[in-house]
Motif scaffolding. Sequence first.
Motif, mmCIF file in Angstrom:
data_model
loop_
_atom_site.group_PDB
_atom_site.id
_atom_site.type_symbol
_atom_site.label_atom_id
_atom_site.label_comp_id
_atom_site.label_asym_id
_atom_site.label_seq_id
_atom_site.Cartn_x
_atom_site.Cartn_y
_atom_site.Cartn_z
ATOM 1 N N UNK A 1 0.667 -1.516 0.058
ATOM 2 C CA UNK A 1 -0.110 -0.067 -0.187
ATOM 3 C C UNK A 1 0.648 1.347 0.118
ATOM 4 N N UNK A 2 2.261 0.903 1.153
ATOM 5 C CA UNK A 2 2.849 2.260 0.220
ATOM 6 C C UNK A 2 3.167 2.837 -0.276
ATOM 7 N N UNK B 1 -5.776 -2.567 -15.242
ATOM 8 C CA UNK B 1 -7.059 -4.730 -14.890
ATOM 9 C C UNK B 1 -6.454 -5.024 -14.000
ATOM 10 N N UNK B 2 -7.139 -5.437 -13.182
ATOM 11 C CA UNK B 2 -6.760 -6.003 -11.931
ATOM 12 C C UNK B 2 -7.681 -7.146 -11.857
ATOM 13 N N UNK B 3 -6.755 -7.524 -11.181
ATOM 14 C CA UNK B 3 -7.314 -9.277 -10.815
ATOM 15 C C UNK B 3 -6.409 -9.746 -9.266
ATOM 16 N N UNK B 4 -7.718 -9.824 -8.383
ATOM 17 C CA UNK B 4 -6.862 -10.345 -7.348
ATOM 18 C C UNK B 4 -6.983 -11.539 -5.588
ATOM 19 N N UNK B 5 -5.776 -12.683 -6.200
ATOM 20 C CA UNK B 5 -6.469 -14.031 -5.868
ATOM 21 C C UNK B 5 -5.169 -14.740 -5.572
ATOM 22 N N UNK C 1 -4.068 -2.195 -0.250
ATOM 23 C CA UNK C 1 -3.364 -1.847 -1.339
ATOM 24 C C UNK C 1 -3.708 -1.949 -2.601
ATOM 25 N N UNK C 2 -5.388 -2.470 -2.631
ATOM 26 C CA UNK C 2 -6.597 -2.309 -3.404
ATOM 27 C C UNK C 2 -7.418 -1.492 -3.436
ATOM 28 N N UNK D 1 -8.564 3.418 -6.170
ATOM 29 C CA UNK D 1 -9.061 4.928 -5.549
ATOM 30 C C UNK D 1 -7.992 5.576 -7.473
ATOM 31 N N UNK D 2 -7.220 5.125 -7.269
ATOM 32 C CA UNK D 2 -5.786 5.406 -8.696
ATOM 33 C C UNK D 2 -6.583 4.981 -10.356
ATOM 34 N N UNK D 3 -6.516 4.233 -10.388
ATOM 35 C CA UNK D 3 -7.086 3.241 -11.250
ATOM 36 C C UNK D 3 -7.741 3.945 -12.888
ATOM 37 N N UNK D 4 -6.873 3.851 -13.593
ATOM 38 C CA UNK D 4 -8.435 4.363 -14.998
ATOM 39 C C UNK D 4 -8.420 3.394 -15.930
ATOM 40 N N UNK D 5 -9.249 3.957 -16.733
ATOM 41 C CA UNK D 5 -9.724 2.543 -17.985
ATOM 42 C C UNK D 5 -8.707 1.559 -18.695
ATOM 43 N N UNK D 6 -7.454 1.837 -18.112
ATOM 44 C CA UNK D 6 -6.333 1.243 -19.187
ATOM 45 C C UNK D 6 -5.501 -0.261 -17.636
#
Length: 245
Positions: A13-14, A57-61, A44-45, A50-55
């Motif tokens: 996250x930092x 692509x996030x997956x958490x697993x 972190x997520x 908060x900062x993600x834009x249209x480009x």
Amino acid sequence: MKISIVTAVWNRARTIGEALESVQRQSHRDIEHVIQDGGSTDGTLQVIERLADERTCVVSERDSGIYDAINTGIARATGDVIGLMHSDDIFASDNVLSDVAVALADREVDGVYGDLQYVSATDPDRVIRYWRSGSYGPSALKRGWMPPHPTLYLRREVFERWGAYDTSFRISADYDAMLRWLNNGVRLAYVPRVLVKMRVGGQSNASLGSILRKSLEDYCAIRCNKVGGLGTLALKNFSKIEQFI
């Protein structure tokens, strides 16, 4: 030319925010940022959201380690060219990916790399080591040479033909993969300037045990890829001294 930047992250996250913003500031706009999160629990997520834009692509697993996460990210990537942005790193300028695209406009080139600065964990402007990689030649691998991994961008065909990272290596899968790619004739162009700033304090130097394991894995990679022996390992380690000068 679409460029995919793969980031494997777990509980960063930092620093993950700076990495995202560094990607988003790039002057080359045809990109996707493939983020493979290992199930972070430290916020972190939330930073990514908060900062993600249209480009983005996030997956958490869950994953079995950083190279497993990177391999999954590469499999998800849709770009013509694929490179990495570690969750602690930032680009050295806003034009890095534009330089990558210019170099790869030459269809005779399979990949591109540049120089790397190791910087303070708390102050990216304070340089600890400067890895001036230099041009690649036929005898370089036996001398322990390798391109700085965070600066390396490859056409997706390289991964499709020669594979990604061998997860049996816990620390040196990047070195093993680069030896494999270069041994099989992958052609690299050198951009003679700093492309990435990498914070010190990575896993490979976290403890004496990690340093010893890395040396053993490096030696295994050298032998498995038939590029030398103990002499190559020694030269690889001694070559780092000049990075501090």
